[in-house]
Design an enzyme around this catalytic site. Structure first.
Site, mmCIF file in Angstrom:
data_model
loop_
_atom_site.group_PDB
_atom_site.id
_atom_site.type_symbol
_atom_site.label_atom_id
_atom_site.label_comp_id
_atom_site.label_asym_id
_atom_site.label_seq_id
_atom_site.Cartn_x
_atom_site.Cartn_y
_atom_site.Cartn_z
ATOM 1 N N HIS A 37 -46.592 -19.866 13.049
ATOM 2 C CA HIS A 37 -47.234 -18.738 11.980
ATOM 3 C C HIS A 37 -48.466 -19.421 11.403
ATOM 4 C CE1 HIS A 37 -42.621 -18.854 11.536
ATOM 5 N NE2 HIS A 37 -43.054 -17.262 11.644
ATOM 6 N N SER A 186 -40.115 -24.327 17.755
ATOM 7 C CA SER A 186 -39.154 -25.357 16.942
ATOM 8 C C SER A 186 -37.940 -25.866 17.760
ATOM 9 C CB SER A 186 -38.963 -24.490 15.836
ATOM 10 O OG SER A 186 -38.354 -23.347 16.090
#
Lengths: 281, 281
Positions: A37, A186
């Protein structure tokens, strides 16, 4: 940084900024912000007068057996990260604010969906498209930023902006990679040390395929086999798919020509990794 | 008056007007402008700095057995009427400009459709909603004008603007009537002289129903029967439907309360007339 939870307030505020002639960059997210992000946020920050980020876990894009309730949320951490990365306006509506009543209409996506990861997520992109129609109308950005890690989502958003004539420029942002080429995710922490070493072979196989095409290979099946052989030969991962399409249309390729995507998904013991490259032939 | 056929040019022009702080009124039409359109145009003219009208016969809202090809078109006449009525921008794209490729996604309307005239027009409102999403994004108006003659369309557009969060105010425009109450329509000329006399009973029956409700009648079935009896008793028309709903939701009414619509359709020999009233109980 302004934090806004009301749709009406957000629309009025964005309208006032537009009337001042400000350009607006927009990064829509479901929160729990990570490095991916921040890459979008930093790019949008550098290209616009005003940077708006939304944090909204959209129930419409989760299937009945998916993890809407357990999807990770940490607004306080997100708020700090946004503030520290130059976000001007953080839009954080409640589910009730976004969906006060049953929607009388929704966006339904007809193409670009029944391939790659979308094949297993019936209705997912309808939910994505519907919430983006709403968010685009609320934020009214000049540019919207999406990561190419989810290249199918970028393709669907490209169709949404083009076919619905949103006055918005889609900015696809390149995949961020570790130094050895592994696409950041992640989920990478769930790889065993041995799998982590093997995982570099995914991007390696995509680059190899690109080189073969540049050398003249034009048969998609030959390229796909090359990739599969490289991955099965050098990793313990189980291939979920290796696919090639025209991009962003995600049409079948009878011949390798124009802009294409090669995408793959590989399952390791506790992590399913995806990766892709898009390029012009 | 500016005539624009290109989507890109229209978007840029409208954006420049908005940057000047101008308010924009929009009347979307399929052309062949008549008095009904001019009522919308005049109202929009008086309430906005800039008046934009679109003329586009939208293939998506015609069913396979409907009259897309034979739908009347007369651009030269429309252009003159628009110019003479103070239109600033006439947007007149080709089908190829609006739909250069198959749409990768469309708007699908889930409620407010399977009642009144919509019951017989499967997919019609999906086509209306889809083209309006496009036109709203191209014209970017502050206000959009729709006639209450087609109250179901107004209800669908209300859902579209509300649920998709378009930063647009919907302005429903009251039905224009002849002096004797008959709702104006290009189809009225197809009535025989005797039918033309009888046709005033349609609006009369709606007003009668409203008076009964104001006097305390709260049973929808009683009201519907009253209307049917008045029409069958005083006209040679055949009732297609007489229906009452919550408005604009078009939900079933178990009880008469809140904002409601009473709508009817009656077939005469060569004309099917519709009429409705909306009011608060």
């Amino acid at each position: 940084m302004k934090v806004i939870t009301s749709i009406q307030e957000m629309q009025q505020y964005m309208k006032s900024l537009k009337l001042e002639g400000k350009t607006i960059g927009f990064v829509p997210t479901m929160g729990y912000l990570h490095e991916g992000h921040l890459t979008l946020i930093n790019k949008a920050r550098s290209e616009n007068d005003v940077l708006a980020v939304s944090i909204f876990v959209n129930p419409l894009q989760f299937g009945p057996n998916e993890d809407f309730d357990s999807y990770p949320r940490d607004f306080e951490s997100d708020r700090k990260l946004a503030e520290n990365n130059g976000v001007d306006v953080l839009f954080h509506p409640s589910t009730e604010e976004m969906y006060p009543t049953k929607m009388s209409l929704t966006a339904v996506v007809h193409s670009r969906i029944n391939v790659l990861c979308g094949r297993q997520r019936n209705g997912h992109f309808d939910g994505v498209a519907t919430v983006l129609v709403k968010l685009f109308n609320i934020v009214q950005p000049d540019r919207a930023y999406f990561g190419l890690k989810d290249a199918q989502q970028v393709a669907v958003v490209d169709g949404l902006i083009t076919d619905f004539n949103f006055p918005i420029t889609l900015v696809p942002v390149a995949i961020v990679r570790e130094e050895d080429g592994l696409a950041k995710s992640s989920r990478n922490v769930n790889l065993t040390p041995q799998e982590r070493l093997e995982s570099t072979k995914l991007y390696e196989s995509l680059q190899m395929a690109k080189r073969e095409i540049e050398k003249g290979q034009r048969n998609p099946k030959v390229i796909e086999e090359l990739i599969k052989k490289h991955i099965t030969g050098h990793t313990s991962g189980v291939i979920d798919y290796v696919e090639m399409y025209r991009y962003p249309e995600l049409d079948e390729l009878s011949e390798l020509k124009g802009r294409i995507i090669i995408a793959l998904a590989v399952k390791f013991t506790k992590a399913r990794l995806i990766d892709n490259i898009t390029f012009d032939v």
